[in-house]
Design an enzyme around this catalytic site. Structure first.
Site, PDB file in Angstrom:
ATOM      1  N   ASP A   1     -79.289  -0.244 -27.376  1.00 52.01           N
ATOM      2  CA  ASP A   1     -79.486   0.642 -26.221  1.00 52.01           C
ATOM      3  C   ASP A   1     -78.643   1.911 -26.323  1.00 52.01           C
ATOM      4  O   ASP A   1     -79.129   3.011 -26.039  1.00 52.01           O
ATOM      5  CB  ASP A   1     -79.147  -0.090 -24.919  1.00 52.01           C
ATOM      6  CG  ASP A   1     -80.202  -1.113 -24.525  1.00 52.01           C
ATOM      7  OD1 ASP A   1     -81.386  -0.881 -24.837  1.00 52.01           O
ATOM      8  OD2 ASP A   1     -79.851  -2.132 -23.908  1.00 52.01           O
TER       9      ASP A   1
ATOM     10  N   LYS B   1     -79.164 -10.636 -21.503  1.00 54.45           N
ATOM     11  CA  LYS B   1     -78.455  -9.800 -22.476  1.00 54.45           C
ATOM     12  C   LYS B   1     -76.992 -10.215 -22.675  1.00 54.45           C
ATOM     13  O   LYS B   1     -76.448 -10.055 -23.769  1.00 54.45           O
ATOM     14  CB  LYS B   1     -78.522  -8.321 -22.069  1.00 54.45           C
ATOM     15  CG  LYS B   1     -79.895  -7.705 -22.257  1.00 54.45           C
ATOM     16  CD  LYS B   1     -79.848  -6.205 -21.998  1.00 54.45           C
ATOM     17  CE  LYS B   1     -81.207  -5.568 -22.232  1.00 54.45           C
ATOM     18  NZ  LYS B   1     -81.142  -4.098 -22.104  1.00 54.45           N
TER      19      LYS B   1
END
Length: 282
Positions: A107, A71
């Site tokens: 997220d 990520k």
């Protein structure tokens, strides 16, 4: 499903990715809207990340999700990143437009939407969050974005907690505390929402995160773990008459937002939720 030369390809990169539920969720979403697309898991060895991203670009893969451990590292191989991803230093969704790769972080908004769906109001609330990993950064950012008055971060590794606290402190009122019974007891006396972003509770024999008898009556308690559906933390909170929320909503909505970024169509959230609940809970 019939594959043709017109079928668009999407996917997820990570290491490992066998456990990922994204292929199931996104495939169901494409099918529900009649979109001619497939979603493929790509297990990438860490040393091959740059080549993998370059390959996805060259093959005109329309979009892909990014999971651990990539990520943060993936950012250097992208052309652009959006504001949330840049602030958090992490990307979990990439869109390919004419060979240009743009990274997003869904997220934070995924977590925020999951709370909104449950009717949780963040504005003016005092939040105590356990953990200081990647998930904590996104969740803490979402909490402040939603208007929380204070965010207290509690972490076993105080130095790591301070790093996350300094980052999130750019967006609101943030204090960091060590994971000690005295500090937790003091904090929880004046907390509206408790959030666990750690992995504690995934396994039945995990130790308690803290003394759960300290949970105040009737507040909101969130655990971003979704399997089991009720961790020991959530069970204890339920006994205290608290509103409890697990991490399934965050998983669904981060995926739904990614779907909308890629397709510019409203995600069939009900379909995505149904297939995940059937897969996880039977």
């Amino acid at each position: 499903m019939k594959l043709t030369g017109k079928t668009s390809v999407y996917g997820i990169i990570g290491h490992p990715v066998k456990h990922s539920l994204s292929p199931l969720m996104q495939t169901a979403a494409f099918k529900a809207l009649g979109i001619d697309a497939v979603y493929v898991p790509f297990d990438v060895e860490p040393e091959n990340l740059g080549e993998a991203v370059g390959g996805l670009r060259a093959l005109n893969v329309k979009g892909f999700n990014v999971t651990v451990p990539f990520k943060e590292e993936v950012i250097e191989y992208l052309d652009f990143v959006d504001e949330d991803a840049e602030f958090l230093g992490a990307v979990n969704t990439v869109k390919n437009e004419d060979g240009k790769l743009t990274g997003y972080n869904t997220d934070a908004d995924g977590f925020l939407k999951s709370l909104i769906e449950e009717g949780v109001e963040l504005k003016g609330k005092k939040v105590t969050m356990f953990g200081a990993g990647g998930a904590a950064r996104a969740v803490g950012y979402a909490v402040l974005k939603g208007g929380a008055k204070f965010l207290n971060i509690v972490n076993r590794n105080f130095s790591k907690g301070k790093i996350v606290g300094e980052l999130l402190g750019k967006r609101g009122n943030v204090l960091v505390f060590p994971l000690r019974e005295d500090s937790v007891a003091t904090l929880l006396k004046d907390t509206d929402i408790i959030i666990n972003t750690t992995s504690v509770g995934m396994k039945p024999d995990d130790p308690l995160l803290f003394d759960y008898s300290l949970i105040p009556e009737g507040i909101t308690v969130v655990d971003i773990i979704y399997n089991p559906a009720e961790t020991l933390l959530l069970k204890a909170a339920k006994e205290k008459g608290c509103k409890i929320i697990n991490g399934l909503g965050m998983l669904i909505y981060q995926g739904a937002i990614a779907f909308e970024i890629w397709t510019e169509k409203k995600a069939p959230v009900d379909v995505m939720k149904r297939v995940l609940e059937e897969e996880i809970y039977g």
